[in-house]
Write a protein that holds these residues in place. Sequence first.
Motif, PDB file in Angstrom:
ATOM      1  N   MET A 160      -5.053   0.364  -7.448  1.00 52.07           N
ATOM      2  CA  MET A 160      -6.138   0.988  -6.685  1.00 52.07           C
ATOM      3  C   MET A 160      -6.220   0.357  -5.312  1.00 52.07           C
ATOM      4  N   VAL A 161      -6.424   1.220  -4.292  1.00 53.37           N
ATOM      5  CA  VAL A 161      -6.592   0.762  -2.916  1.00 53.37           C
ATOM      6  C   VAL A 161      -7.768   1.481  -2.275  1.00 53.37           C
ATOM      7  N   ASN A 162      -8.215   0.927  -1.156  1.00 54.97           N
ATOM      8  CA  ASN A 162      -9.207   1.591  -0.311  1.00 54.97           C
ATOM      9  C   ASN A 162      -8.853   1.287   1.140  1.00 54.97           C
ATOM     10  N   LYS A 163      -9.742   1.654   2.040  1.00 50.08           N
ATOM     11  CA  LYS A 163      -9.562   1.415   3.482  1.00 50.08           C
ATOM     12  C   LYS A 163      -8.237   1.983   3.997  1.00 50.08           C
ATOM     13  N   MET A 164      -7.976   3.259   3.652  1.00 50.32           N
ATOM     14  CA  MET A 164      -6.766   3.934   4.135  1.00 50.32           C
ATOM     15  C   MET A 164      -6.884   4.180   5.637  1.00 50.32           C
ATOM     16  N   GLU A 165      -5.741   4.179   6.312  1.00 51.72           N
ATOM     17  CA  GLU A 165      -5.719   4.561   7.722  1.00 51.72           C
ATOM     18  C   GLU A 165      -6.251   5.988   7.839  1.00 51.72           C
ATOM     19  N   TYR A 178      -5.706  10.873   5.761  1.00 51.99           N
ATOM     20  CA  TYR A 178      -6.512  12.020   5.336  1.00 51.99           C
ATOM     21  C   TYR A 178      -6.192  13.295   6.120  1.00 51.99           C
ATOM     22  N   LYS A 179      -5.638  13.142   7.329  1.00 53.30           N
ATOM     23  CA  LYS A 179      -5.264  14.295   8.150  1.00 53.30           C
ATOM     24  C   LYS A 179      -3.850  14.772   7.823  1.00 53.30           C
ATOM     25  N   ASP A 180      -2.955  13.817   7.556  1.00 50.85           N
ATOM     26  CA  ASP A 180      -1.529  14.118   7.413  1.00 50.85           C
ATOM     27  C   ASP A 180      -1.120  14.594   6.022  1.00 50.85           C
ATOM     28  N   LEU A 181      -1.761  14.088   4.991  1.00 53.21           N
ATOM     29  CA  LEU A 181      -1.292  14.337   3.624  1.00 53.21           C
ATOM     30  C   LEU A 181      -2.222  15.269   2.855  1.00 53.21           C
ATOM     31  N   HIS A 182      -1.654  15.940   1.850  1.00 56.28           N
ATOM     32  CA  HIS A 182      -2.377  16.978   1.111  1.00 56.28           C
ATOM     33  C   HIS A 182      -2.007  16.937  -0.368  1.00 56.28           C
ATOM     34  N   ASP A 183      -2.739  17.722  -1.165  1.00 55.18           N
ATOM     35  CA  ASP A 183      -2.409  17.868  -2.583  1.00 55.18           C
ATOM     36  C   ASP A 183      -0.929  18.198  -2.733  1.00 55.18           C
TER      37      ASP A 183
END
Length: 134
Positions: A104-109, A113-118
């Motif tokens: 588990m991670v948090n604090k993503m760049e 959230y803009k570049d990647l998708h389902d």
Amino acid sequence: MEKQYKCHKISGGKVSGELLFSKDGMCFYLIEPKNGKIIEKEHCLYGQSIAGKILVFPYGKGSSVVQADGMYQLKMTGMNPAGMIVVNADTTLAASAIILDAPMVNKMEENFYKDLHDGDMVELDAENGILRKL
């Protein structure tokens, strides 16, 4: 060129899988352990399976017992997510992930959230705080 994103380790491990984004918080107790499908009717991912996915969600829902037991039941049946990316990791969620050896991670760049998708395939190296698009 390989695209990669920095993140913060909560619970270590290195896994690969398909991304699955949720705009709703996750209550792991409301996921069917036999097939990994979300059974919470009001959830945006209702009816979808999280099994083997890299699950991206805003926060965990439920008490410590509910969260830990839900994660445990999924792990015992092999229907758990491969890894988790959470926006707001509360103590309960973080502790459950650590105890159950769930990456588990948090604090993503922000760009993540803009570049990647389902459906995008990624490698999550929680130990080193790096996510790579495959």
